[in-house]
Design a protein around this motif. Structure first.
Motif, PDB file in Angstrom:
ATOM      1  N   LEU A  92     -55.218 -29.343 -32.476  1.00 56.37           N
ATOM      2  CA  LEU A  92     -56.053 -29.385 -31.270  1.00 56.37           C
ATOM      3  C   LEU A  92     -56.391 -27.999 -30.758  1.00 56.37           C
ATOM      4  CD1 LEU A  92     -54.545 -32.226 -29.112  1.00 56.37           C
ATOM      5  CD2 LEU A  92     -56.372 -32.312 -30.756  1.00 56.37           C
ATOM      6  N   ILE A 122     -59.662 -35.951 -26.089  1.00 56.30           N
ATOM      7  CA  ILE A 122     -58.288 -35.802 -26.592  1.00 56.30           C
ATOM      8  C   ILE A 122     -57.403 -36.949 -26.126  1.00 56.30           C
ATOM      9  CG2 ILE A 122     -56.217 -34.339 -26.455  1.00 56.30           C
ATOM     10  CD1 ILE A 122     -58.208 -31.908 -26.391  1.00 56.30           C
ATOM     11  N   ASN A 160     -51.531 -32.717 -21.884  1.00 54.65           N
ATOM     12  CA  ASN A 160     -52.914 -32.321 -21.659  1.00 54.65           C
ATOM     13  C   ASN A 160     -53.207 -31.986 -20.201  1.00 54.65           C
ATOM     14  OD1 ASN A 160     -55.169 -31.903 -23.310  1.00 54.65           O
ATOM     15  ND2 ASN A 160     -56.220 -33.609 -22.382  1.00 54.65           N
TER      16      ASN A 160
END
Length: 210
Positions: A92, A122, A160
């Motif tokens: 990522l 994501i 995240n």
């Protein structure tokens, strides 16, 4: 004719990508993009309805790039399950190409909408990829959880947001404590022995060192 249209579309995206990196999404006008590519307004609108449309197409391109490499790693059975989890998450970081610039420019305040859209990609796209690896780990007796997908969703949503500098301001000490707490809790979510997932430190750029 179709090839030319695809090439033109990519030229517009490349120019927008560069300009968003330099000036930010809000600071870039459609005129800036027109000038950079050297096309008429009608040509731009033939491919994209608006600047937001261009941004969505760019995000789609990142999406394919990021999730594509994550899927490739996840499906490689030659890599042990533990190592694959780390590699998928590290994919990522959008390595290669102008990946670093992407990350830097989506974190600028004027690119907040772009940042939010990439986060959405994501949070929706990564858990299913990781879940397949966890299911494999369950079959191998490495993990034990009745909720593999939900566990991965919790993990991706947490990393995240809390480990995103735009969302939560952390000192180095706070970050280090959060990482240890995160690994401690992931071990419990996946039903493994305490300390057995310390390899995950690599995901946070600690190289596995305390």
């Amino acid at each position: 004719m179709r090839k030319e249209a695809t090439e033109r579309r990519n030229e517009i995206l490349d120019a927008a990508d560069e300009l968003f990196g330099q000036k930010g999404f809000d600071g870039t006008s459609t005129n800036d993009i027109l000038e950079k590519v050297g096309i008429a307004r009608g040509t731009l609108y033939y491919h994209f309805k608006s600047k937001e449309d261009i941004m969505d197409a760019l995000i789609e391109r990142y999406n394919t790039q990021i999730l594509g490499s994550a899927k490739e790693i996840a499906s490689n059975k030659n890599i042990p399950v533990h190592e694959r989890i780390v590699r998928v998450v590290m994919a990522l970081n959008i390595s290669g190409g102008n990946g670093k610039e992407i990350i830097e420019h989506i974190h600028k305040p004027q690119n907040a909408l772009m940042h939010q859209k990439i986060q959405k990609v994501i949070i929706n796209g990564l858990p299913p990829i990781l879940t397949e690896i966890i299911r494999e780990g369950i079959e191998q007796g490495l993990f034990s959880t009745p909720y593999p997908y939900e566990c991965m969703e919790m993990i991706v949503a947490y990393t995240n947001t809390v480990f995103d500098d735009d969302m939560v301001d952390l000192t180095d000490e706070e970050r280090a404590a959060r990482i240890l707490a995160f690994i401690f809790n992931v071990e419990r979510l996946l039903g493994v022995e305490s300390g057995s997932l310390m390899y995950m430190m690599k995901m946070f750029g600690n190289g596995g060192e305390d």
